[in-house]
Design an enzyme around this catalytic site. Structure first.
Site, short mmCIF file in Angstrom:
data_model
loop_
_atom_site.label_atom_id
_atom_site.label_comp_id
_atom_site.label_asym_id
_atom_site.label_seq_id
_atom_site.Cartn_x
_atom_site.Cartn_y
_atom_site.Cartn_z
N HIS A 179 11.13 36.59 -26.49
CA HIS A 179 12.36 36.25 -26.18
C HIS A 179 12.61 34.78 -26.57
O HIS A 179 11.69 34.33 -26.80
CB HIS A 179 12.59 36.34 -24.56
CG HIS A 179 11.76 35.52 -23.91
ND1 HIS A 179 10.39 35.79 -23.64
CD2 HIS A 179 11.90 34.26 -23.56
CE1 HIS A 179 9.87 34.73 -22.97
NE2 HIS A 179 10.71 33.77 -22.80
N HIS A 218 13.96 28.89 -29.53
CA HIS A 218 13.10 29.29 -30.20
C HIS A 218 12.34 30.50 -29.67
O HIS A 218 12.68 30.88 -28.37
CB HIS A 218 11.72 28.34 -30.17
CG HIS A 218 11.39 28.11 -28.86
ND1 HIS A 218 11.90 27.30 -27.79
CD2 HIS A 218 9.98 28.47 -28.15
CE1 HIS A 218 11.44 27.11 -26.71
NE2 HIS A 218 10.05 27.99 -26.94
P1 2AM Z 1 9.11 29.28 -23.92
O1 2AM Z 1 10.73 29.49 -24.04
O2 2AM Z 1 8.84 28.19 -24.70
O3 2AM Z 1 8.46 30.76 -24.30
C1 2AM Z 1 8.74 31.56 -18.57
O4 2AM Z 1 7.64 30.66 -18.49
C2 2AM Z 1 9.40 31.10 -19.85
O5 2AM Z 1 10.25 29.96 -19.31
C3 2AM Z 1 8.77 31.05 -21.11
O6 2AM Z 1 9.27 31.75 -22.12
C4 2AM Z 1 8.62 29.31 -21.19
O7 2AM Z 1 8.66 29.03 -22.34
C5 2AM Z 1 9.82 29.17 -20.63
N1 2AM Z 1 9.83 27.87 -19.84
C6 2AM Z 1 8.97 27.41 -18.92
N2 2AM Z 1 8.98 26.24 -18.26
C7 2AM Z 1 10.13 25.96 -18.94
C8 2AM Z 1 10.97 24.58 -18.97
N3 2AM Z 1 10.53 23.75 -18.03
N4 2AM Z 1 12.08 24.52 -19.69
C9 2AM Z 1 12.42 25.37 -20.60
N5 2AM Z 1 11.71 26.48 -20.76
C10 2AM Z 1 10.72 26.66 -19.73
#
Ligand code: 2AM
Length: 216
Positions: A69, A147
């Site tokens: 995702h 991303h």
């Molecule tokens: P990602 O978007 O890089 O994959 C659950 O942890 C999801 O939320 C993951 O997809 C993760 O990274 C995203 N995520 C976790 N913490 C976050 C943050 N502080 N800011 C933005 N995205 C975050």
């Protein structure tokens, strides 16, 4: 019976269809193959030699769990700042469950993360959170963090992928790039310092997705 209070997800984002996820993974495997060949090529030994004490990147140990995702807003079930405001946005409500095509413009890899850079359209940017830190910091274009995380090294959290991407985008903006390493059939491969690489695709890859929340 319906709940009186809305439930907030762990995060909102665009979730790739089964078919598109499969397609993106195979694109990624081609990229890893190119990287592996480069790392074995004596000409590029320097770019792959991590500084003292650290181990070289072992792509095989990268892993990813859960659905592929592109996160828009991380809500932490409501605890994250701005979570409920985001969930109340008109664009979020109107588009919940709607299908979107996402354009993948590049793939990138660092010692910590492997990801796909997404180029959002104007309509898609309506779903991007206004409070994204990147705006305050590096004066990068809105949505620069977009991303899809494809893998992380052991002990690294998914959130690192966006941080790694922002650092590279920031270097590109400053003209502080990176050296173009080679033209491969898929695109232009650039090297950034500290074992960071980006493959800008000649032709943007389109993936199909659904905008939704992730609750488990
Ligand atoms: P990602 O978007 O890089 O994959 C659950 O942890 C999801 O939320 C993951 O997809 C993760 O990274 C995203 N995520 C976790 N913490 C976050 C943050 N502080 N800011 C933005 N995205 C975050």
């Amino acid at each position: 019976e319906a709940l009186s209070q809305p439930l907030l997800p762990l995060y909102y984002g665009w979730f790739l269809t089964h078919e598109s996820g499969h397609h993106l993974k195979s694109l990624c495997n081609k990229f890893l193959k190119v990287m592996k060949e480069l790392s074995e090529d004596k000409k590029h030994v320097e770019e792959f030699s991590l500084k003292s004490g650290e181990k070289p990147i072992d792509f095989e140990t990268f892993h990813h769990e859960g659905p592929l995702h592109c996160t828009t807003k991380y809500c932490d079930y409501g605890s994250a700042e701005g979570a409920s405001e985001y969930s109340e946005k008109k664009a979020v409500k109107d588009n919940y469950g709607a299908a979107f095509k996402l354009a993948i413009e590049a793939l990138f890899i660092t010692p910590r993360t492997l990801g796909a850079r997404v180029k959002l359209t104007k309509d898609q940017l309506l779903l991007w959170p206004e409070d994204d830190e990147e705006q305050c910091n590096a004066s990068l274009p809105f949505g620069s963090r977009a991303h899809i995380t494809l893998g992380v090294a052991p002990g690294v959290q998914d959130v690192q992928t966006g941080i790694d991407l922002l650092e590279m985008v920031s270097m590109m903006q400053k003209g502080d790039k990176c050296e173009m390493v080679s033209e491969v059939s898929e695109g232009k491969l650039s090297y950034f310092r500290q074992d960071r690489w980006m493959l800008e695709l000649n032709k943007k890859e389109e993936v199909k997705s659904v905008f939704s929340g992730y609750y488990s």
